[in-house]
Design a protein around this motif. Structure first.
Motif, PDB file in Angstrom:
ATOM      1  N   TYR A   1       0.986  -1.247  -0.023  1.00 56.91           N
ATOM      2  CA  TYR A   1       0.161   0.099  -0.033  1.00 56.91           C
ATOM      3  C   TYR A   1       0.992   1.128   0.221  1.00 56.91           C
ATOM      4  O   TYR A   1       1.855   1.072   0.222  1.00 56.91           O
ATOM      5  N   SER A   2       0.204   2.301  -0.303  1.00 54.79           N
ATOM      6  CA  SER A   2       1.050   3.539  -0.349  1.00 54.79           C
ATOM      7  C   SER A   2      -0.008   4.655  -0.208  1.00 54.79           C
ATOM      8  O   SER A   2      -0.936   4.628  -0.313  1.00 54.79           O
ATOM      9  N   ALA A   3       0.531   5.867   0.424  1.00 52.86           N
ATOM     10  CA  ALA A   3      -0.107   7.118   0.447  1.00 52.86           C
ATOM     11  C   ALA A   3       0.100   7.722  -0.684  1.00 52.86           C
ATOM     12  O   ALA A   3       1.279   8.407  -0.922  1.00 52.86           O
ATOM     13  N   ASP A   4      -0.834   7.969  -1.746  1.00 52.97           N
ATOM     14  CA  ASP A   4      -0.814   8.690  -3.015  1.00 52.97           C
ATOM     15  C   ASP A   4      -1.244   9.833  -3.028  1.00 52.97           C
ATOM     16  O   ASP A   4      -2.364  10.349  -2.975  1.00 52.97           O
ATOM     17  N   ALA A   5      -0.410  10.939  -3.597  1.00 51.82           N
ATOM     18  CA  ALA A   5      -0.834  12.336  -3.894  1.00 51.82           C
ATOM     19  C   ALA A   5      -1.387  12.426  -5.241  1.00 51.82           C
ATOM     20  O   ALA A   5      -0.798  11.899  -6.056  1.00 51.82           O
ATOM     21  N   SER A   6      -2.049  13.068  -5.391  1.00 56.27           N
ATOM     22  CA  SER A   6      -2.552  13.397  -6.848  1.00 56.27           C
ATOM     23  C   SER A   6      -1.652  14.162  -7.664  1.00 56.27           C
ATOM     24  O   SER A   6      -0.910  14.854  -7.046  1.00 56.27           O
ATOM     25  N   TYR A   7      -2.065  14.340  -8.979  1.00 58.50           N
ATOM     26  CA  TYR A   7      -1.167  15.078  -9.845  1.00 58.50           C
ATOM     27  C   TYR A   7      -1.298  16.633  -9.588  1.00 58.50           C
ATOM     28  O   TYR A   7      -0.269  17.231  -9.708  1.00 58.50           O
TER      29      TYR A   7
END
Length: 506
Positions: free
Chosen positions: A404-410
């Protein structure tokens, strides 16, 4: 977007507030919370533990890369199929696989007892790299007049092998299993070398769960824990409910009187009504703090007129304590292959992982027909129609800590952790910013004020795909002056995936 108030996590069928070991960033009754002690252990991002506040960041499950089949049935005693119940252990450079197979059709109901007694085998393979496997001749069990084979035992199909750090060397390896067609009670056999097992004749409990019997020693809790298919009569499961996972916990492997079985994973209202969960492949992740992962097989049933049939793929769940589970993403972790591929309809994860450098290898058993697709006829040699020696073992490659990861938007996003206390000198991130992305880290005091010298403006821009990127501020990475002090991490990212962080020693 997460906020301070979004601290509860939806588990399978249970709403849990403040899971074990998670500090309350708001404090109790408005009192200041105690900092979360992270020491120098690696911390994974798969829930909101380290996201006291955030914007435009979400937890995402990351599928591994399929590597294709790595072990196939090619021996006469494997002539019918590999089963989906197997274990992989890694000891130094040696990888070990314990798998079961049938030489004859296991669903020949006219002779089912004979089939499971005489034609079911627990076998052994080993590898130096986790990809290329060999089947050594062990000289233990006679098959067709010869012991020139890799068979460990007869009539054991559902077992899981684990290493017991508490017992004497003569009993270092344990095998949790039943006998035959899930009969004879749940048993624990032992071995000094992981090859020659003293098969127990005495069950520790009389009940026999179906599916794979999974157990390991949980060093975090100091107990043995078993993850099993829930026994309907034992747990009082309704007749209209199907497969789910129960957990038992014991101090002594010979005494299960206080094992207190509890259902810890089951379908809930967000799952389709015709989905249940088969094997669990649960394990304690050894390369980070407070991380357990489960890879249950999601069984989507066909309409009732097709009988016990349907599709299975591999899902994922995560936990901080092995008891309370969450599924941030309910899609498949290992999806089915496209029609006609070897893993197109039925996938189940085996127990165990292999680490090769900064990659994790996982293993699954798969076939290209459904759960009930072979039960309408006996697959003898004459009528096999190409379906002999099926149930291949495949490998999948995952990034270290990358489930899993904490994903930031573009467009960009940020997270702020609760107040932490760490030991160590440097901060390392497992992060992928992508070519168009970036990240910066700011250290704040417990009141949320930026610490001079460690602001966003001071931070050297992170543009990398690295499992251990060392963060620096105007060229300075040394955090020893802040060790033991309450701090918050504020991470601003754009088009980036943050998997883990760790404060490390020199």
């Amino acid at each position: 977007m997460f906020s301070r108030t979004m601290l509860s996590c939806l588990t399978i069928g249970v709403m849990v507030i403040l899971p074990l070991g998670i500090a309350d960033p708001l404090g109790i009754a408005g009192e200041p919370a105690q900092p979360l002690e992270v020491g120098s252990a690696k911390q994974l991002l798969f829930d909101e533990r380290f996201m006291a506040e955030s914007e435009n960041v979400k937890i995402v499950m990351n599928q591994p890369k399929k590597l294709g089949p790595v072990l196939k049935p090619d021996k006469r005693w494997e002539d019918f199929r590999f089963t989906s119940y197997f274990t992989v252990l890694q000891e130094g450079d040696l990888c070990r696989m314990y798998y079961s197979c049938f030489s004859e059709d296991q669903w020949n109901y006219d002779e089912v007892e004979v089939t499971w007694r005489d034609y079911a085998f627990l076998c052994y393979a080993e590898s130096d790299d986790g990809i290329h496997w060999r089947k050594p001749n062990l000289g233990i069990v006679e098959y067709n007049g010869s012991k020139d084979n890799n068979i460990l035992a007869r009539s054991i199909v559902d077992g899981t092998v684990f290493i017991d750090p508490k017992d004497v060397p003569e009993r270092r390896y344990k095998l949790l299993h039943t006998v035959g067609a899930h009969e004879g009670g749940l048993r624990i056999s032992s071995s000094a070398d992981g090859i020659h097992f003293n098969v127990s004749e005495k069950p520790v409990v009389p009940w026999c769960p179906d599916s794979q019997q999974n157990m390991f020693y949980d060093q975090r809790r100091g107990k043995y824990v078993a993850y099993l298919r829930a026994v309907r009569e034992l747990m009082g499961i309704d007749a209209n409910e199907w497969r789910m996972v129960m957990r038992c916990e014991v101090d002594d492997l010979d005494d299960w009187s206080k094992s207190d079985p509890q259902i810890i994973f089951r379908p809930d209202a967000d799952d389709p009504p015709d989905v249940d969960f088969y094997t669990n492949a649960c394990s304690l992740y050894p390369w980070a703090a407070d991380a357990y992962f489960m890879f249950p097989a999601a069984y989507h049933h066909y309409p009732a007129e097709y009988g016990n049939d349907g599709l299975l793929d591999i899902s994922a769940a995560a936990s901080r304590d092995g008891v309370r589970w969450l599924r941030p993403d309910r899609g498949p972790y290992i999806p089915l292959g496209t029609k006609g591929e070897w893993d197109a309809m039925f996938n189940m994860m085996g127990v165990g992982m292999v680490r090769q450098g900064d990659k994790i290898l996982q293993y699954y058993n798969a076939v290209d027909f459904g759960h009930g697709g072979t039960r309408d006829e006996s697959l003898d040699i004459e009528s096999a129609q190409g379906r002999r020696r099926w149930g291949w073992m495949g490998a999948a490659e995952q990034r270290l800590d990358g489930f899993y990861s904490a994903d930031a938007s573009y467009e960009g996003g940020w997270i702020t952790t609760p107040t932490l206390k760490f030991s160590g000198n440097f901060l390392e991130l497992n992060i992928n910013t992508s070519s168009a992305g970036s990240a910066q880290v700011e250290l704040r005091d417990e009141s949320g004020q930026a610490i001079p010298g460690f602001t966003l403006q001071d931070c050297d821009t992170i543009m990398t795909n690295d499992v251990r990127h060392r963060v620096s501020w105007k060229g300075n990475a040394d955090l020893s002056a802040l060790a033991g002090r309450p701090v918050q991490l504020h991470v601003e990212m754009r088009s980036a995936k943050l998997y883990a962080f760790q404060f490390v020693e020199k």
